[in-house]
Design a protein around this motif. Structure first.
Motif, PDB file in Angstrom:
ATOM      1  N   SER A 345       0.844  -1.194   0.000  1.00 13.36           N
ATOM      2  CA  SER A 345       0.000   0.000   0.000  1.00 13.36           C
ATOM      3  C   SER A 345       0.880   1.245   0.000  1.00 13.36           C
ATOM      4  N   LYS A 349       0.572   1.745  -7.035  1.00 10.50           N
ATOM      5  CA  LYS A 349      -0.104   0.837  -7.971  1.00 10.50           C
ATOM      6  C   LYS A 349      -1.433   1.418  -8.465  1.00 10.50           C
ATOM      7  N   SER A 350      -2.310   1.719  -7.514  1.00 17.21           N
ATOM      8  CA  SER A 350      -3.646   2.208  -7.884  1.00 17.21           C
ATOM      9  C   SER A 350      -3.567   3.568  -8.558  1.00 17.21           C
ATOM     10  N   THR A 351      -2.645   4.420  -8.127  1.00 16.97           N
ATOM     11  CA  THR A 351      -2.481   5.731  -8.764  1.00 16.97           C
ATOM     12  C   THR A 351      -2.094   5.560 -10.221  1.00 16.97           C
ATOM     13  N   GLY A 353      -2.854   2.972 -12.163  1.00 12.49           N
ATOM     14  CA  GLY A 353      -4.047   2.512 -12.877  1.00 12.49           C
ATOM     15  C   GLY A 353      -5.038   3.627 -13.122  1.00 12.49           C
ATOM     16  N   ARG A 354      -5.272   4.457 -12.122  1.00 11.97           N
ATOM     17  CA  ARG A 354      -6.231   5.558 -12.260  1.00 11.97           C
ATOM     18  C   ARG A 354      -5.729   6.627 -13.234  1.00 11.97           C
ATOM     19  N   PHE A 393     -13.016  -2.007 -10.009  1.00 15.07           N
ATOM     20  CA  PHE A 393     -12.529  -1.520  -8.727  1.00 15.07           C
ATOM     21  C   PHE A 393     -12.528  -2.631  -7.680  1.00 15.07           C
ATOM     22  N   GLN A 394     -11.752  -2.387  -6.615  1.00 15.47           N
ATOM     23  CA  GLN A 394     -11.591  -3.393  -5.561  1.00 15.47           C
ATOM     24  C   GLN A 394     -12.905  -3.684  -4.842  1.00 15.47           C
ATOM     25  N   ASP A 474      -8.212  -3.316 -10.463  1.00 16.71           N
ATOM     26  CA  ASP A 474      -7.559  -2.824  -9.250  1.00 16.71           C
ATOM     27  C   ASP A 474      -7.992  -3.656  -8.044  1.00 16.71           C
ATOM     28  N   GLU A 475      -7.147  -4.595  -7.632  1.00 16.30           N
ATOM     29  CA  GLU A 475      -7.437  -5.484  -6.495  1.00 16.30           C
ATOM     30  C   GLU A 475      -8.810  -6.126  -6.665  1.00 16.30           C
ATOM     31  N   ILE A 506      -3.743  -5.135 -10.927  1.00 20.49           N
ATOM     32  CA  ILE A 506      -3.134  -4.531  -9.743  1.00 20.49           C
ATOM     33  C   ILE A 506      -3.486  -5.378  -8.531  1.00 20.49           C
TER      34      ILE A 506
END
Length: 610
Positions: A345, A349-351, A353-354, A393-394, A474-475, A506
């Motif tokens: 975390s 990673k998520s940044t 992807g977004r 999304f997760q 994402d997850e 991700i």
């Protein structure tokens, strides 16, 4: 079993517990005839899928279910005393005093308007009659004991300033504040990164040894069960289907459902040199019949990339500095290929992807999707680009509108882009629901009427509605039960084969990543430190941080318990830098075909080496 675990009277003895909830049709039993014991110094795990009754068993033990809508029959004995006959005043002394509980989601369990120190001290004031000053001093000692860095400075901070792993440590400190005889840990590591999970598990074991405390550990992660549990109780649809020592459960399961759980576990190191992802084995919990496990088709190496990211940089300005969330990240992705983006975390990673979907504005760099530069796209071009690339999304519940049916949610992007009218969209929604393994008749239901796995299938159907070429997942399977995780992962692999979809996957679940990816990119503090073919990353990890991630994965084998060295380093370093900070130029070494490792900044994280 640990020393003294079976000696004398058990700390907790649950005898023939049946818990029922009031429904419009009368009382409905959700757990039936549950019996188990936990001795001092022993860890007993309750395992099963969502809806099996694990958490209801824990809440019944703590008497936390609403008395007007739930009733418990049987006996719950805490050192011989029946808690079901205790008054509410007596139970208040038990909760947080004799029994501590760690809840699954620490952010919703911590009060956002009180400081961390205040919330830990409150339990000491109530149960041990300490003054607030003495309780605060003890709270500081507890925070240091659970290894919260700079505890004194953080004592008066609020929960939102702590990461998920640090909030979970706070919950452990609160649960252990009054030295309980029994600790109930309800999914304490679900959705945590593997390295933080390893630290939390090691911390619970260490504190258990010091206090000779009994632990009731609730989880659906069989790797965690193998790592921590002396005995295991397997639950299925409210019934206890099997119980015994963890070693025997893993070595020779007797119940069909237990066999299906164990068969569905993604095991690290099982892929070998396979070039392509391999489907998870899916096991029917009632028949024990296994399906799947075949390898998917390899990606044609000559295919042109559908996604090309060059020197992507995302920074966020703060009053006292700047967050370097993503720094000079570059990679490409071909049709039919899965590139997994892994890391802890806060690594970016998520940044990343977004930013690719333009849900976050990049600071610098280029993102080319199907020949179009996303970073330079105007409103109209960006709208068109969204037909090419979609995101899963997760948390599907948070990403679905609770006020509209799932049929409307899936049809919405098709109507918004003017691809078809309402009548045609209904037929398309039915087709998409069938593709993701749901009944078309479910289109009129609302999100709350579905399980977590079903909601994730709805999210996948919505992402497929515009027939994209690229999906950022994402997850997407991180918080799902092991068998549902296998089903959803297999669904993604099947859709990829049929449609040649490209996935940016991700995840922090390294065992799933090994199974579904063609290539893997490892991120640390906003940078890719290692990237290459899946077999190279897992078979020959070269960067110390990659080795740390892989070594932290719990092994689903009780005989190998403790072989992986616990990770007790401090929390991941902060990506916040001064406004005038200039990132150093990074260079990469190609250690094997397509396998690149960052050869600068190795000294910075040498302490992470296994």
């Amino acid at each position: 079993m640990r020393e003294n675990a079976s000696a004398g009277q058990p700390v907790l003895s649950i005898e023939n517990l049946t818990t029922a909830f009031r429904t419009p049709d009368g009382w409905r039993a959700v757990i039936r005839d549950i019996s188990l014991q936990v001795h001092a110094g022993e860890t007993v795990a309750i395992v099963g899928e969502s809806g099996s009754g694990k958490s209801v068993t824990a809440l019944s033990t703590m008497r936390l279910l609403p008395p007007d809508r739930a009733r418990c029959e049987g006996r719950i004995l805490l050192e011989g005393r029946d808690l079901l006959k205790a008054s509410e005043a007596e139970m208040r002394a038990v909760r947080g005093g004799s029994i501590g509980m760690i809840f699954q989601e620490p952010m919703t369990s911590l009060n956002p308007v009180f400081t961390i120190g205040n919330q830990i001290a409150e339990a000491l004031v109530l149960h041990q009659a300490l003054s607030w000053k003495a309780a605060e001093a003890e709270a500081l000692r507890l925070m240091e004991r659970v290894r919260i860095p700079a505890a004194k400075a953080r004592l008066h901070e609020y929960p939102h300033k702590f990461s998920g792993g640090m909030r979970q440590r706070v919950m452990i400190a609160m649960a252990l504040a009054c030295r309980p005889k029994l600790l109930i840990a309800d999914e304490p590591t679900t959705a945590l990164d593997v390295t933080i999970q390893a630290e939390i598990l090691h911390l619970i074991r260490e504190l258990q040894r010091e206090e000779n405390m009994g632990v009731l550990f609730i989880t659906h992660d069989m790797g965690v069960v193998a790592e921590v549990a002396d005995r295991t109780v397997v639950m299925f649809r409210g019934d206890m289907v099997e119980t015994g020592s963890t070693e025997k459960i893993f070595a020779a399961p007797r119940a069909i459902y237990t066999k299906s759980l164990l068969a569905s576990i993604p095991r690290l190191g099982t892929m070998g040199e396979a070039r392509s992802p391999r489907r998870f084995p899916e096991v029917d919990p009632e028949t024990g019949m296994a399906t799947g496990g075949r390898e998917t088709k390899a990606v044609a190496p000559e295919a042109a990339p559908i996604l090309k990211v060059d020197n992507l940089t995302v920074r966020f300005d703060l009053p006292n500095g700047r967050v370097h969330a993503v720094e000079n990240v570059s990679f490409d992705l071909r049709p039919g290929e899965t590139l997994a983006l892994v890391g802890e975390s806060g690594c970016g990673k998520s940044t990343t992807g977004r930013a690719i979907i333009r849900l976050i504005e990049p600071t610098a760099g280029s993102i080319v999707v199907d020949g179009q530069d996303v970073t330079r796209a105007g409103t109209r071009a960006l709208r068109a680009m969204r037909r090419t690339s979609q995101m899963i999304f997760q948390d599907p519940f948070a990403s679905l509108n609770p006020r509209i049916t799932i049929g409307s949610a899936i049809a919405e992007p098709m109507l918004a882009h003017g691809l078809m009218g309402k009548r045609e969209s209904k037929a398309r929604v039915a087709e998409l629901l069938e593709q993701v393994g749901l009944s078309p008749a479910m289109a009129d239901r609302y999100p709350h009427e579905f399980s977590g796995g079903q909601r994730q299938r709805v999210s996948i159907a919505r992402a497929l509605a515009l027939e994209p070429k690229l999906i950022v997942a994402d997850e997407a399977v991180s918080a799902l039960d092991v068998s549902v995780k296998a089903q959803v992962s297999n669904l993604l692999l099947d859709l990829q084969e049929k449609r040649q979809l490209a996935y940016l996957f991700i995840s922090h679940d390294m065992a799933v990543v090994e199974r579904v990816s063609h290539r893997v990119a490892v991120m640390y503090l906003g940078e890719i430190v290692e990237i290459g073919p899946r077999a190279a990353i897992f078979g020959n990890p070269r960067h110390p941080y990659t080795r740390r991630l892989i070594s932290a994965v719990p092994l689903p084998d009780p005989s190998r318990r403790g072989m992986a060295r616990p990770m007790l380093n401090e929390e991941i370093k902060s990506p916040v830098r001064a406004h005038d900070y200039v990132p150093p130029k990074r260079t990469y070494l190609e250690v094997s075909p397509g396998h690149f490792v960052q050869d600068t900044a190795m000294a910075e994280i040498a302490s992470l080496s296994a």
